[in-house]
Structure formats: structure tokens, C-alpha cells
Design a protein around this motif. Structure first.
Motif, PDB file in Angstrom:
ATOM      1  N   PRO A  85       0.841  -1.198   0.000  1.00  0.00           N
ATOM      2  CA  PRO A  85       0.000   0.000   0.000  1.00  0.00           C
ATOM      3  C   PRO A  85       0.878   1.251   0.000  1.00  0.00           C
ATOM      4  CG  PRO A  85       0.029  -1.000   2.184  1.00  0.00           C
ATOM      5  CD  PRO A  85       0.834  -1.898   1.293  1.00  0.00           C
ATOM      6  N   VAL A  86       0.301   2.384  -0.351  1.00  0.00           N
ATOM      7  CA  VAL A  86       1.028   3.655  -0.301  1.00  0.00           C
ATOM      8  C   VAL A  86       0.789   4.253   1.087  1.00  0.00           C
ATOM      9  CG1 VAL A  86       1.070   5.997  -1.256  1.00  0.00           C
ATOM     10  CG2 VAL A  86       0.809   4.040  -2.782  1.00  0.00           C
ATOM     11  N   VAL A  87       1.822   4.838   1.676  1.00  0.00           N
ATOM     12  CA  VAL A  87       1.628   5.439   3.007  1.00  0.00           C
ATOM     13  C   VAL A  87       1.537   6.958   2.861  1.00  0.00           C
ATOM     14  CG1 VAL A  87       2.490   5.606   5.371  1.00  0.00           C
ATOM     15  CG2 VAL A  87       3.006   3.574   4.006  1.00  0.00           C
ATOM     16  N   ALA A  88       0.444   7.527   3.364  1.00  0.00           N
ATOM     17  CA  ALA A  88       0.239   8.976   3.249  1.00  0.00           C
ATOM     18  C   ALA A  88       0.170   9.598   4.642  1.00  0.00           C
ATOM     19  CB  ALA A  88      -1.074   9.250   2.517  1.00  0.00           C
ATOM     20  N   PRO A  89       0.600  10.875   4.777  1.00  0.00           N
ATOM     21  CA  PRO A  89       0.485  11.540   6.070  1.00  0.00           C
ATOM     22  C   PRO A  89      -0.981  11.632   6.463  1.00  0.00           C
ATOM     23  CG  PRO A  89       1.745  12.884   4.496  1.00  0.00           C
ATOM     24  CD  PRO A  89       1.182  11.732   3.741  1.00  0.00           C
ATOM     25  N   PRO A  90      -1.341  11.475   7.711  1.00  0.00           N
ATOM     26  CA  PRO A  90      -0.521  11.259   8.909  1.00  0.00           C
ATOM     27  C   PRO A  90      -0.214   9.796   9.206  1.00  0.00           C
ATOM     28  CG  PRO A  90      -2.814  11.627   9.550  1.00  0.00           C
ATOM     29  CD  PRO A  90      -2.784  11.603   8.055  1.00  0.00           C
ATOM     30  N   GLY A  91       0.261   9.064   8.200  1.00  0.00           N
ATOM     31  CA  GLY A  91       0.678   7.680   8.446  1.00  0.00           C
ATOM     32  C   GLY A  91      -0.386   6.649   8.149  1.00  0.00           C
ATOM     33  N   VAL A  92      -1.211   6.908   7.135  1.00  0.00           N
ATOM     34  CA  VAL A  92      -2.288   5.968   6.794  1.00  0.00           C
ATOM     35  C   VAL A  92      -1.883   5.186   5.541  1.00  0.00           C
ATOM     36  CG1 VAL A  92      -4.712   5.801   6.072  1.00  0.00           C
ATOM     37  CG2 VAL A  92      -4.050   7.498   7.789  1.00  0.00           C
ATOM     38  N   LYS A  93      -2.037   3.856   5.591  1.00  0.00           N
ATOM     39  CA  LYS A  93      -1.725   3.026   4.418  1.00  0.00           C
ATOM     40  C   LYS A  93      -2.958   2.986   3.503  1.00  0.00           C
ATOM     41  CE  LYS A  93       1.612  -0.032   6.660  1.00  0.00           C
ATOM     42  NZ  LYS A  93       1.896  -1.387   7.134  1.00  0.00           N
ATOM     43  N   ILE A  94      -2.716   3.150   2.211  1.00  0.00           N
ATOM     44  CA  ILE A  94      -3.848   3.223   1.283  1.00  0.00           C
ATOM     45  C   ILE A  94      -3.661   2.249   0.129  1.00  0.00           C
ATOM     46  CG2 ILE A  94      -5.105   4.732  -0.334  1.00  0.00           C
ATOM     47  CD1 ILE A  94      -3.959   7.067   1.396  1.00  0.00           C
ATOM     48  N   ALA A  95      -4.716   1.506  -0.181  1.00  0.00           N
ATOM     49  CA  ALA A  95      -4.719   0.682  -1.394  1.00  0.00           C
ATOM     50  C   ALA A  95      -5.995   1.009  -2.156  1.00  0.00           C
ATOM     51  CB  ALA A  95      -4.684  -0.799  -1.044  1.00  0.00           C
ATOM     52  N   SER A  96      -5.840   1.241  -3.449  1.00  0.00           N
ATOM     53  CA  SER A  96      -7.008   1.662  -4.223  1.00  0.00           C
ATOM     54  C   SER A  96      -6.799   1.379  -5.698  1.00  0.00           C
ATOM     55  CB  SER A  96      -7.209   3.170  -4.021  1.00  0.00           C
ATOM     56  OG  SER A  96      -8.134   3.672  -4.957  1.00  0.00           O
ATOM     57  N   ILE A  97      -7.897   1.075  -6.372  1.00  0.00           N
ATOM     58  CA  ILE A  97      -7.859   0.944  -7.832  1.00  0.00           C
ATOM     59  C   ILE A  97      -7.454   2.288  -8.435  1.00  0.00           C
ATOM     60  CG2 ILE A  97      -9.458   0.785  -9.817  1.00  0.00           C
ATOM     61  CD1 ILE A  97      -8.666  -1.942  -8.791  1.00  0.00           C
ATOM     62  N   GLY A  98      -7.806   3.375  -7.752  1.00  0.00           N
ATOM     63  CA  GLY A  98      -7.461   4.713  -8.244  1.00  0.00           C
ATOM     64  C   GLY A  98      -5.953   4.925  -8.375  1.00  0.00           C
TER      65      GLY A  98
END
Ligand code: ADP
Length: 282
Positions: A85-98
Motif C-alpha cells: 500500500p502507499v503510506v500517506a500523512p498522517p501515516g495511513v496506508k492506502i490501497a485503491s484501484i485509483g
């Protein structure tokens, strides 16, 4: 068939490393489900929880943009076929078709079964690692599709419903509650977004009506998690990829979001979420 079984086993193994799996559903589109999911994720992260967000709103994935990550950014694929997943501030992991489609104007023309298999693949192949929370942003509405998607998530801890205070939302929320009751999934609570607008001179205007979400929560004995006011800065932040609660931490809306996150922690970590009881005539 073997591949499917392997995928399911991987998904279950992945989900075992995550303490709390929560899906966020909305009464309909445009009520702020993605805003609530991303804000809640940020608030939980700021409260010391490790958090991931899976954007399963395949037709309009927007979570990544709310965290300032452009569409098509990509996710790192590993040799073993898994993806980070991509990690974005404030430290949240994100996975998305986008993150995987090249541009916003690339429409995914997927039917239900393909979406269900995409969700299974994301659950199986994304390396979340150990997390406290995984929030899953489902497509809008409470029709068959979001409900089927919710079913494909192993070991789900609960559903959070997002609505606006209009009577129209009531019947849709009822449907989600009936689904949860039938599928024996606990409902963590209802969040009312766009509850009111506070004018600069202090007057409150109830643009979409008043109290519908609280009423329905009471009717079904489901926790009412809180009301988020309309704040034009929320849309500005969303459009420019800034996290609202860290940009405007002193705003009424940010305070409301933090209060909601505290209630979610209390209910989820305290094991208090209940499966709703719906009588047949409802
Ligand atoms: P959904 O995921 O339900 O389709 P979004 O979260 O994308 O809805 O929100 C729809 C639009 O409304 C976005 O532009 C978002 O910035 C804006 N929005 C959501 N909640 C609020 C709010 N409380 N105040 C102001 N704008 C909001």
C-alpha cells in the motif's frame, strides 16, 4: 478453483494480522462517505492506531486524492506477486484501484462479480502488515453490490453507516441495518454528515433537515456516533489533497470527527458493537 482457494486463504491470513476490520457504507452517493472514511482514518492514526484504508468504491475511488496522492501513482509490486500500500500523512496506508488506473477519466466498466473478485484480490495481495484498523470504503448505497462486497471481507468486525439528515436516507439506512441483521454483522454506528451549517455570525441552518439519523439510530438501538457540520474548507481540502483535520484542527468539524473516532475506538475496541435486531415487519 485452486487459485480462488489460495486467494481466500491469503485474504484470511492477511486479515488475521489486522485487529479490526470495518466497512464504511453510505445511504447514497455524495453524502461524504469518502470524506468520513479518510478523516476517520487520519483521526485514528493521530490517536496512535496503525490504520489502512482499502478504497473499494471502484467507480469513483477518491480516498487517495483526499490524501494528496494522484490517480495513477501506482503501488509497489513485489516479486512474490503481492503489492505494497502507499503510506500517506498522517501515516495511513492506502490501497485503491485509483492508484492503478492511469487517469481519472478511465472508466472501469465492471460488473458485480468482477468487483467482488477485485476486492478479494486486493484483500489477498496487499501487504498491510499488522494493523489496528482496516477501513474499507464501499460503493455508495445499500443495494446488492455493496452488500455482496461487504460479505467478501473475511472476519468483518462491523459496519459504519454514513448518512445525511434527510428523510430519504432513512429508508436506505433501514436496508443496511436489515442486511447487517440478516448477515449477523455488528453495526458500529451511524454518522450524520452535513448535519448543519454554522453561519459566520453563529446561526445554525439545517440545510438537509434535522435529526433523521439520530431518530433511526434510536429506532434500531444503534449508537449514534455524531454529527459533522458542513464546512466549505472540507471541500477545499479534499480538492487540493490536504487532510482537513490536520489543516484545521480547531474547527468544529475536526472536533466532531475526533469525537466520532473516540466513540469508534470505545465501541470497537471495547467489543461493544452489536448485531442489530430487525423485526420481520420492518
Ligand atoms: P461520497 O464518498 O459519499 O460520494 P464524498 O466524500 O466524495 O462523498 O463527498 C462529496 C463532496 O462533498 C466532496 O467534494 C466533499 O469534499 C464534500 N463534503 C463532504 N462532507 C462535507 C462537509 N461536511 N462539508 C463540506 N463539504 C463536504
Amino acid at each position: 478453483m485452486r487459485e480462488l482457494q489460495k486467494q481466500q486463504a491469503m485474504a484470511v491470513a492477511n486479515m488475521m494480522k489486522i485487529k479490526y476490520k470495518v466497512v464504511v457504507m453510505s445511504s447514497k452517493g455524495g453524502v461524504g462517505k469518502s470524506l468520513v472514511t479518510s478523516s476517520l482514518a487520519s483521526a485514528l492514526a493521530l490517536m496512535g492506531r496503525s490504520v489502512g484504508v482499502l478504497d473499494a468504491d471502484f467507480h469513483g475511488p477518491s480516498i487517495h486524492k483526499m490524501f494528496g496522492i494522484p490517480t495513477g501513482y501506482g503501488m509497489l509490486a513485489r516479486m512474490d506477486g503481492t503489492i505494497d500500500p502507499v503510506v500517506a500523512p498522517p501515516g495511513v496506508k492506502i490501497a485503491s484501484i485509483g492508484l492503478l488506473v492511469p487517469r481519472d477519466d478511465v472508466a472501469l466498466i465492471w460488473r458485480g462479480p468482477i468487483k467482488a473478485s477485485a476486492i478479494r484480490e486486493l484483500l489477498a495481495y496487499v501487504n498491510w502488515g499488522s494493523l489496528d484498523y482496516l477501513l474499507v470504503d464501499l460503493p455508495p448505497g445499500t443495494g446488492d453490490e455493496p452488500l455482496t462486497l461487504a460479505q467478501s471481507i473475511p472476519k468483518l468486525n462491523g459496519i459504519i453507516l454514513v448518512t445525511i439528515p434527510s428523510d430519504v436516507s432513512k429508508s436506505v439506512v433501514k436496508r443496511a441495518v436489515a442486511f447487517a441483521s440478516k448477515m449477523k454483522i455488528p453495526v458500529i454506528g451511524i454518522i450524520e454528515n452535513m448535519s448543519y451549517y454554522r453561519c459566520p455570525h453563529g446561526d445554525i441552518i439545517y440545510i438537509f433537515g434535522k435529526g433523521a439519523a439520530r431518530e433511526i439510530a434510536e429506532e434500531y438501538g444503534i449508537p449514534f456516533l455524531g454529527s459533522i457540520p458542513i464546512d466549505p474548507r472540507i471541500r477545499e481540502c479534499n480538492d487540493s489533497g490536504k487532510v482537513f483535520i490536520t489543516e484545521y484542527p480547531d474547527s468544529e468539524a475536526a472536533q466532531a470527527i475526533r469525537d466520532i473516532a473516540s466513540k469508534v475506538i470505545d465501541i470497537v475496541e471495547g467489543g461493544k458493537a452489536k448485531i442489530p435486531v430487525v423485526k420481520e415487519e420492518d
